[in-house]
Design a protein around this motif. Structure first.
Motif, PDB file in Angstrom:
ATOM      1  N   ASP A   1       0.825  -1.210   0.000  1.00 15.28           N
ATOM      2  CA  ASP A   1       0.000   0.000   0.000  1.00 15.28           C
ATOM      3  C   ASP A   1       0.857   1.257   0.000  1.00 15.28           C
ATOM      4  O   ASP A   1       0.589   2.208  -0.751  1.00 15.28           O
ATOM      5  CB  ASP A   1      -0.934  -0.005   1.212  1.00 15.28           C
ATOM      6  CG  ASP A   1      -2.014  -1.068   1.108  1.00 15.28           C
ATOM      7  OD1 ASP A   1      -2.225  -1.590  -0.007  1.00 15.28           O
ATOM      8  OD2 ASP A   1      -2.640  -1.390   2.136  1.00 15.28           O
TER       9      ASP A   1
ATOM     10  N   HIS B   1       2.592   1.708  -3.468  1.00 16.78           N
ATOM     11  CA  HIS B   1       1.684   2.271  -4.474  1.00 16.78           C
ATOM     12  C   HIS B   1       1.466   3.764  -4.230  1.00 16.78           C
ATOM     13  O   HIS B   1       1.455   4.564  -5.176  1.00 16.78           O
ATOM     14  CB  HIS B   1       0.340   1.540  -4.440  1.00 16.78           C
ATOM     15  CG  HIS B   1       0.323   0.253  -5.206  1.00 16.78           C
ATOM     16  ND1 HIS B   1       0.375   0.203  -6.582  1.00 16.78           N
ATOM     17  CD2 HIS B   1       0.270  -1.042  -4.777  1.00 16.78           C
ATOM     18  CE1 HIS B   1       0.343  -1.063  -6.978  1.00 16.78           C
ATOM     19  NE2 HIS B   1       0.290  -1.837  -5.908  1.00 16.78           N
ATOM     20  N   ALA B   2       1.289   4.147  -2.963  1.00 13.85           N
ATOM     21  CA  ALA B   2       1.067   5.554  -2.646  1.00 13.85           C
ATOM     22  C   ALA B   2       2.281   6.401  -3.015  1.00 13.85           C
ATOM     23  O   ALA B   2       2.145   7.509  -3.548  1.00 13.85           O
ATOM     24  CB  ALA B   2       0.744   5.704  -1.158  1.00 13.85           C
TER      25      ALA B   2
ATOM     26  N   GLU C   1       4.501   5.676  -5.311  1.00 13.37           N
ATOM     27  CA  GLU C   1       4.583   5.736  -6.778  1.00 13.37           C
ATOM     28  C   GLU C   1       3.604   6.764  -7.334  1.00 13.37           C
ATOM     29  O   GLU C   1       3.937   7.541  -8.243  1.00 13.37           O
ATOM     30  CB  GLU C   1       4.297   4.352  -7.356  1.00 13.37           C
ATOM     31  CG  GLU C   1       4.476   4.259  -8.864  1.00 13.37           C
ATOM     32  CD  GLU C   1       4.342   2.839  -9.365  1.00 13.37           C
ATOM     33  OE1 GLU C   1       5.027   2.495 -10.338  1.00 13.37           O
ATOM     34  OE2 GLU C   1       3.548   2.062  -8.780  1.00 13.37           O
ATOM     35  N   ASP C   2       2.397   6.797  -6.793  1.00 14.46           N
ATOM     36  CA  ASP C   2       1.408   7.785  -7.240  1.00 14.46           C
ATOM     37  C   ASP C   2       1.894   9.206  -6.966  1.00 14.46           C
ATOM     38  O   ASP C   2       1.717  10.111  -7.798  1.00 14.46           O
ATOM     39  CB  ASP C   2       0.068   7.554  -6.539  1.00 14.46           C
ATOM     40  CG  ASP C   2      -0.621   6.269  -6.990  1.00 14.46           C
ATOM     41  OD1 ASP C   2      -0.243   5.743  -8.064  1.00 14.46           O
ATOM     42  OD2 ASP C   2      -1.518   5.789  -6.276  1.00 14.46           O
ATOM     43  N   LEU C   3       2.513   9.407  -5.790  1.00 24.48           N
ATOM     44  CA  LEU C   3       3.013  10.737  -5.460  1.00 24.48           C
ATOM     45  C   LEU C   3       4.167  11.130  -6.373  1.00 24.48           C
ATOM     46  O   LEU C   3       4.250  12.284  -6.825  1.00 24.48           O
ATOM     47  CB  LEU C   3       3.460  10.776  -3.999  1.00 24.48           C
ATOM     48  CG  LEU C   3       4.013  12.112  -3.489  1.00 24.48           C
ATOM     49  CD1 LEU C   3       3.009  13.234  -3.705  1.00 24.48           C
ATOM     50  CD2 LEU C   3       4.410  12.003  -2.021  1.00 24.48           C
TER      51      LEU C   3
ATOM     52  N   ARG D   1       5.846  14.388 -10.817  1.00 25.22           N
ATOM     53  CA  ARG D   1       6.639  14.228 -12.039  1.00 25.22           C
ATOM     54  C   ARG D   1       8.134  14.232 -11.730  1.00 25.22           C
ATOM     55  O   ARG D   1       8.920  14.950 -12.342  1.00 25.22           O
ATOM     56  CB  ARG D   1       6.309  15.331 -13.043  1.00 25.22           C
ATOM     57  CG  ARG D   1       4.846  15.315 -13.483  1.00 25.22           C
ATOM     58  CD  ARG D   1       4.549  16.393 -14.484  1.00 25.22           C
ATOM     59  NE  ARG D   1       3.141  16.348 -14.888  1.00 25.22           N
ATOM     60  CZ  ARG D   1       2.582  17.197 -15.749  1.00 25.22           C
ATOM     61  NH1 ARG D   1       3.305  18.163 -16.294  1.00 25.22           N
ATOM     62  NH2 ARG D   1       1.311  17.090 -16.060  1.00 25.22           N
TER      63      ARG D   1
ATOM     64  N   PRO E   1      10.573   5.027  -8.229  1.00 25.40           N
ATOM     65  CA  PRO E   1       9.190   4.543  -8.341  1.00 25.40           C
ATOM     66  C   PRO E   1       9.132   3.141  -8.935  1.00 25.40           C
ATOM     67  O   PRO E   1       9.850   2.817  -9.886  1.00 25.40           O
ATOM     68  CB  PRO E   1       8.538   5.575  -9.268  1.00 25.40           C
ATOM     69  CG  PRO E   1       9.382   6.794  -9.138  1.00 25.40           C
ATOM     70  CD  PRO E   1      10.777   6.297  -8.934  1.00 25.40           C
TER      71      PRO E   1
ATOM     72  N   ASP F   1       4.592  10.166  -9.424  1.00 31.23           N
ATOM     73  CA  ASP F   1       3.990  10.517 -10.716  1.00 31.23           C
ATOM     74  C   ASP F   1       3.328  11.893 -10.657  1.00 31.23           C
ATOM     75  O   ASP F   1       3.420  12.686 -11.597  1.00 31.23           O
ATOM     76  CB  ASP F   1       2.965   9.456 -11.120  1.00 31.23           C
ATOM     77  CG  ASP F   1       3.603   8.125 -11.491  1.00 31.23           C
ATOM     78  OD1 ASP F   1       4.828   8.128 -11.764  1.00 31.23           O
ATOM     79  OD2 ASP F   1       2.902   7.108 -11.505  1.00 31.23           O
ATOM     80  N   GLU F   2       2.655  12.160  -9.532  1.00 29.73           N
ATOM     81  CA  GLU F   2       1.991  13.462  -9.383  1.00 29.73           C
ATOM     82  C   GLU F   2       2.999  14.606  -9.424  1.00 29.73           C
ATOM     83  O   GLU F   2       2.751  15.654 -10.043  1.00 29.73           O
ATOM     84  CB  GLU F   2       1.232  13.491  -8.049  1.00 29.73           C
ATOM     85  CG  GLU F   2       0.547  14.823  -7.762  1.00 29.73           C
ATOM     86  CD  GLU F   2      -0.047  14.860  -6.367  1.00 29.73           C
ATOM     87  OE1 GLU F   2      -0.298  15.970  -5.869  1.00 29.73           O
ATOM     88  OE2 GLU F   2      -0.255  13.773  -5.769  1.00 29.73           O
TER      89      GLU F   2
END
Length: 450
Positions: A145, A148-149, A151-153, A158, A263, A155-156
């Motif tokens: 969990d 994933h969080a 990795e999302d951050l 960049r 990431p 990407d957000e």
């Protein structure tokens, strides 16, 4: 694929019953005969590597659970309990204890629990470090969990090599009202980072190199934005001491820093295209050798697994100061173990050079396993833990064939250096002959490092 010599019948039987399967049903899923499965469950046949892989993939099975005896200190822990003078007249030898542990690990654990909490002097089997390490290994050093969080951050924000520090620093400023400030070494004696909430600053020592600065900023972002997830994991670990909980919390914070800077999907893709070449990965993600090594122990995402590495850190005195098993299944070496023939002990003679070696070892296991290891020294940050240390990555040799670092290295088990066995010169397992002299003829051609 070579067979392992792992007797894991009780664990496999419990897995089958948990899944509500008959022996015929599970055998069909695993592609083996019911009679063969019956022999495995009765510990009359070892669990082969091929069948183990099928169990892991078909049932999302955690192979660390096969090491059921870790919680009681393994065979040595049970032998110590059986050596109690109250059992002296029974003549229980080590071989009998080993048979008991293999045939009925849960009953052995029940006996150990009763012994530890019952009459007589309580035996302390583990320390705080061991408790924290087991909490990490229970997850195979992959916290899905949080990963994933992170990795999302990433990407957000960049995040990319050219803008990592700026993007993370901006995140701290905009969302958390914290400024990153680099301070002179004399202002932060004995410290590399400090969170000053009064001044609203994340203060970093000037002694930190670029990769370490980025790591500390990412670490602070991860701690602030994923605090709830961190505390949920710490609470779920059921660690008895505050020190163990703090150690586990610190490990997760480091984990999040690596997950932000490297990431998951992007890093795994780079690993596969570069053949896990550590120098390439360092440059591509602007991180240090030890940061790449630590991240390689975390690639356990279901459906997107990387290769199963372990990581160890060894100081100049030959002490193993940390060990992360990841998904490798490697067992933590016995306390005080010294393996002078292992290449990390020669790495200090060739600082900054990547050295490789195929070895066999298996502390506490029925048979030694065949490993491929990659070693390089790294230097401290000049403030804390400043001493040079050797960082070791290891992976079972059967997985190492496509690694960039394995080119030109024999992966034939017969060519591997056996560790934990008597020295060829003097016949002593704890040989004090300097490692370079013992393995100079076997050292591979070094790879240059960044």
């Amino acid at each position: 694929m070579a067979d392992t010599n792992l007797l894991a019948g009780p664990a496999l039987r419990r897995l089958r019953k948990r899944e509500g399967l008959t022996q015929a049903g599970m055998a069909s899923i695993l592609g083996i005969s019911p009679s063969y499965l019956n022999l495995i469950e009765r510990n009359q046949r070892p669990l082969s590597a091929r069948v183990l892989v099928q169990v892991i993939e078909r049932f999302d099975f955690d192979p660390r659970s096969l090491r059921e005896d870790d919680a009681i200190g393994g065979l040595d822990g049970l032998v110590r309990r059986m050596a109690d003078k109250r059992f002296g007249d029974l003549g229980i030898d080590r071989e009998e204890v080993q048979e008991f542990l293999a045939a009925a690990p849960q009953i052995a654990a029940a006996f150990a629990r009763l012994y530890d909490t019952g009459g007589g002097e309580r035996i302390v089997v583990e320390d705080t470090a061991a408790a924290g390490r087991r909490a990490v290994e229970r997850w195979q050093n992959h916290f899905a969990d949080l990963d994933h969080a992170a990795e999302d951050l990433a990407d957000e924000l960049r995040l990319s090599r050219g803008e990592i520090s700026a993007a993370l620093g901006e995140r701290l400023r905009e969302k958390h009202q914290l400024q990153v400030r680099i301070l002179p070494a004399e202002v932060m004696p004995g410290q590399v980072h400090r969170l000053d909430l009064h001044a609203r600053q994340l203060q970093l020592s000037e002694m930190l190199p670029g990769a370490a600065r980025r790591f500390q900023i990412a670490r602070q972002v991860g701690q602030l934005e994923m605090r709830e997830g961190i505390e949920t994991l710490v609470a779920g670990a059921n660690l008895a001491s505050a020190d163990a909980r703090d150690a586990f919390r610190e490990h997760i914070a480091d984990y999040l820093a690596g997950a932000l800077l490297l990431p998951y999907r992007r890093f795994l893709r780079a690993c596969e295209t570069a053949g896990y070449d550590l120098a390439v990965l360092q440059r591509r993600f602007a991180v240090s050798f030890d940061q790449v090594a630590q991240r390689l122990t975390t690639l356990g995402r279901v459906g997107e697994r990387g290769l199963p590495f372990f990581m160890a850190v060894i100081d100049r005195a030959g002490r193993m100061t940390s060990f992360t098993a990841g998904g490798s299944g490697a067992m933590y070496p016995l306390e005080g173990a010294r393996w002078p023939a292992w290449v990390p002990f020669a790495a200090f003679e060739r600082p900054g050079t990547v050295l490789t070696q195929a070895v066999t070892f298996g502390e506490g296991e029925a048979a030694a396993r065949h490993w491929f290891t990659i070693t390089r020294t790294v230097d401290g940050d000049g403030v804390m833990c400043a001493g040079r240390r050797a960082v070791v990555l290891g992976i079972e040799a059967r997985f190492a064939g496509d690694l960039a670092h394995a080119r030109g290295v024999s992966l034939d088990r017969l060519d591997a250096v056996p560790l934990g066995v008597p020295c060829g010169r003097c016949g002593r397992a704890e040989c004090l002959t300097p490692a370079p002299a013992r393995i100079a003829s076997a050292l591979p051609r070094p790879r240059s490092a960044s």
